[in-house]
Enzyme design. Structure first.
Site, PDB file in Angstrom:
ATOM      1  N   GLU A  63     -22.897  -8.324   6.513  1.00  0.00           N
ATOM      2  CA  GLU A  63     -22.090  -9.276   6.963  1.00  0.00           C
ATOM      3  C   GLU A  63     -21.279 -10.198   5.911  1.00  0.00           C
ATOM      4  O   GLU A  63     -21.936 -10.515   4.731  1.00  0.00           O
ATOM      5  CB  GLU A  63     -23.019 -10.743   7.723  1.00  0.00           C
ATOM      6  CG  GLU A  63     -22.454 -11.637   8.314  1.00  0.00           C
ATOM      7  CD  GLU A  63     -23.408 -12.442   9.277  1.00  0.00           C
ATOM      8  OE1 GLU A  63     -23.446 -12.067  10.366  1.00  0.00           O
ATOM      9  OE2 GLU A  63     -23.945 -13.269   8.528  1.00  0.00           O
ATOM     10  N   ASP A  66     -27.878  -8.390   7.049  1.00  0.00           N
ATOM     11  CA  ASP A  66     -27.853  -9.777   6.953  1.00  0.00           C
ATOM     12  C   ASP A  66     -28.217 -10.665   5.838  1.00  0.00           C
ATOM     13  O   ASP A  66     -29.512 -10.859   5.986  1.00  0.00           O
ATOM     14  CB  ASP A  66     -28.317 -10.444   8.466  1.00  0.00           C
ATOM     15  CG  ASP A  66     -27.942 -11.859   8.578  1.00  0.00           C
ATOM     16  OD1 ASP A  66     -27.013 -12.445   8.349  1.00  0.00           O
ATOM     17  OD2 ASP A  66     -29.042 -12.599   9.025  1.00  0.00           O
ATOM     18  N   ASP A  84     -33.204 -12.589  12.191  1.00  0.00           N
ATOM     19  CA  ASP A  84     -32.551 -12.136  10.879  1.00  0.00           C
ATOM     20  C   ASP A  84     -32.587 -10.674  11.117  1.00  0.00           C
ATOM     21  O   ASP A  84     -31.472 -10.029  10.612  1.00  0.00           O
ATOM     22  CB  ASP A  84     -33.273 -12.772   9.674  1.00  0.00           C
ATOM     23  CG  ASP A  84     -33.008 -14.174   9.436  1.00  0.00           C
ATOM     24  OD1 ASP A  84     -31.817 -14.688   9.359  1.00  0.00           O
ATOM     25  OD2 ASP A  84     -34.065 -15.075   9.476  1.00  0.00           O
TER      26      ASP A  84
END
Length: 168
Positions: free
Chosen positions: A64, A4, A136
């Site tokens: 992502e 991420d 996160d």
């Protein structure tokens, strides 16, 4: 391995698959000093992702995709952080897949508009963790879970198509 990306905090999550079940291997956050110039922060991300790959030896990675921010400067920084992480993955010669944020939330929570708390909760349940991971890290684990589910579905579809082709 799921990533991420972020210019201040980049989450990472590594899972292992045992048939349809996913198991937590490692997760955490790569923190960069926000008072440092962006190129130095990108170097930190690249080096940290490289070290994580060397330590855990994942066989593939998922990242992502960038979503549009209201602030173009933030979107550019996010894209550059993503690029640093992708470079580390590619230099390690790992196959890489990319997923939109909505697709990740859909795969993990069941709804593409899920909030961070819902993602953390579902990641905790799916990986049987004692506590919810930091936001996160949970997002990165969600990327890895999304990829695992997508990969397994593609394999099943490929096998079904192959079987159907042999029956003709």
């Amino acid at each position: 391995m799921g990533i991420d990306p972020g210019s201040r905090i980049t989450g990472y999550g590594i899972i292992d698959l045992d048939g349809p079940r996913s198991h937590h291997v490692a997760s955490g956050c790569i923190q960069t000093a926000s008072d440092r110039p962006l190129p130095e922060r990108l170097k930190t991300i690249y080096e940290a992702v490289t070290a994580i790959i060397q330590a855990h030896r994942p066989v593939e990675a998922a990242v992502e995709q960038v979503f549009m921010h209201r602030n173009p400067d933030s979107a550019l920084k996010l894209g550059q952080a993503r690029g640093a992480a992708l470079c580390a993955v590619v230099m390690a010669e790992l196959p890489v897949s990319e997923y939109a944020p909505r697709a990740i939330k859909q795969a993990v929570v069941g709804g593409g508009a899920a909030d961070k708390l819902q993602v953390q909760h579902m990641v905790r349940l799916l990986l049987n963790l004692p506590d919810a991971p930091q936001a996160d890290a949970a997002d990165a684990l969600a990327v890895a879970i999304c990829h695992a589910h997508t990969r397994q579905t593609r394999q099943r579809l490929g096998a079904a198509i192959a079987l159907a082709g042999r029956r003709r």
